[in-house]
Motif scaffolding. Structure first.
Motif, PDB file in Angstrom:
ATOM      1  N   GLN A   1       2.989  -7.470  -2.720  1.00 32.87           N
ATOM      2  CA  GLN A   1       2.807  -6.037  -2.651  1.00 32.87           C
ATOM      3  C   GLN A   1       3.291  -5.541  -1.290  1.00 32.87           C
ATOM      4  N   ARG A   3       3.426  -3.235   1.893  1.00 29.03           N
ATOM      5  CA  ARG A   3       2.535  -2.410   2.711  1.00 29.03           C
ATOM      6  C   ARG A   3       3.353  -1.750   3.809  1.00 29.03           C
ATOM      7  N   TYR A  93       4.822   9.867   7.843  1.00 31.17           N
ATOM      8  CA  TYR A  93       4.769   8.715   6.937  1.00 31.17           C
ATOM      9  C   TYR A  93       6.181   8.233   6.633  1.00 31.17           C
ATOM     10  N   ASN A  95       8.336   6.087   3.422  1.00 31.90           N
ATOM     11  CA  ASN A  95       8.318   5.607   2.046  1.00 31.90           C
ATOM     12  C   ASN A  95       9.734   5.744   1.509  1.00 31.90           C
ATOM     13  N   TYR A 101      11.079   5.038  -6.863  1.00 35.22           N
ATOM     14  CA  TYR A 101       9.735   4.466  -6.965  1.00 35.22           C
ATOM     15  C   TYR A 101       9.122   4.440  -5.576  1.00 35.22           C
ATOM     16  N   HIS A 102       7.892   4.952  -5.468  1.00 36.47           N
ATOM     17  CA  HIS A 102       7.193   4.966  -4.190  1.00 36.47           C
ATOM     18  C   HIS A 102       6.248   3.795  -4.062  1.00 36.47           C
ATOM     19  N   PHE A 103       6.225   3.221  -2.884  1.00 41.69           N
ATOM     20  CA  PHE A 103       5.183   2.249  -2.560  1.00 41.69           C
ATOM     21  C   PHE A 103       3.891   3.016  -2.259  1.00 41.69           C
ATOM     22  N   ASP A 104       2.786   2.286  -2.175  1.00 43.47           N
ATOM     23  CA  ASP A 104       1.541   2.919  -1.745  1.00 43.47           C
ATOM     24  C   ASP A 104       1.760   3.503  -0.350  1.00 43.47           C
ATOM     25  N   TRP A 105       1.262   4.707  -0.144  1.00 44.43           N
ATOM     26  CA  TRP A 105       1.441   5.348   1.151  1.00 44.43           C
ATOM     27  C   TRP A 105       0.609   4.650   2.215  1.00 44.43           C
ATOM     28  N   GLY A 106       1.181   4.552   3.417  1.00 48.41           N
ATOM     29  CA  GLY A 106       0.435   4.045   4.541  1.00 48.41           C
ATOM     30  C   GLY A 106      -0.478   5.119   5.103  1.00 48.41           C
ATOM     31  N   GLN A 107      -1.098   4.828   6.220  1.00 45.27           N
ATOM     32  CA  GLN A 107      -2.026   5.788   6.822  1.00 45.27           C
ATOM     33  C   GLN A 107      -1.304   6.845   7.638  1.00 45.27           C
TER      34      GLN A 107
END
Length: 115
Positions: A1, A3, A93, A95, A101-107
């Motif tokens: 996955q 990150r 951010y 991405n 396709y987007h990965f899970d967004w970071g902080q």
């Protein structure tokens, strides 16, 4: 996955500079990556895109002041920001570009431009 980890934000005076970093952990290679920002009370917007070949594009609000670059060996994308303005204050951010396709967004990393 995959990150995404953004860093490098901070408080800077108008006219100052900052360089943001985005590390894509767990990715084999980066084809395209974008920087986005979300200013207070506004929606997240894309501001710059870079491809693995080094091609770049910018939003009008940052063109000529920001430079996006990529280090394929480190799976890292940078955003050099110069001539910063108070309206650049936002959470930044990285991405994949819109429509991909987007990965899970970071902080994200906070940039505040203020005197």
């Amino acid at each position: 996955q995959v990150r995404l980890e953004e860093s490098g934000g901070g408080l800077v005076e108008p006219g100052g500079s900052l360089t943001l970093s985005c590390v894509a952990h767990g990715i084999g290679s980066i084809n395209e990556m974008a920087w986005y920002r979300r200013a207070p009370g506004k929606q997240r917007e894309p501001i710059a895109v870079v491809t693995s070949a080094g091609r770049t594009s910018y939003g009008d609000s940052v063109k000529g002041r920001f430079t996006i670059s990529i280090d394929n060996s480190e799976n890292t994308v940078y955003l050099q920001m110069t001539s910063l303005k108070p309206e650049d204050t936002a959470l930044y951010y990285c991405n994949t570009p819109r429509g991909r396709y987007h990965f899970d967004w970071g902080q994200g990393t906070q940039v505040t431009v203020s005197s």
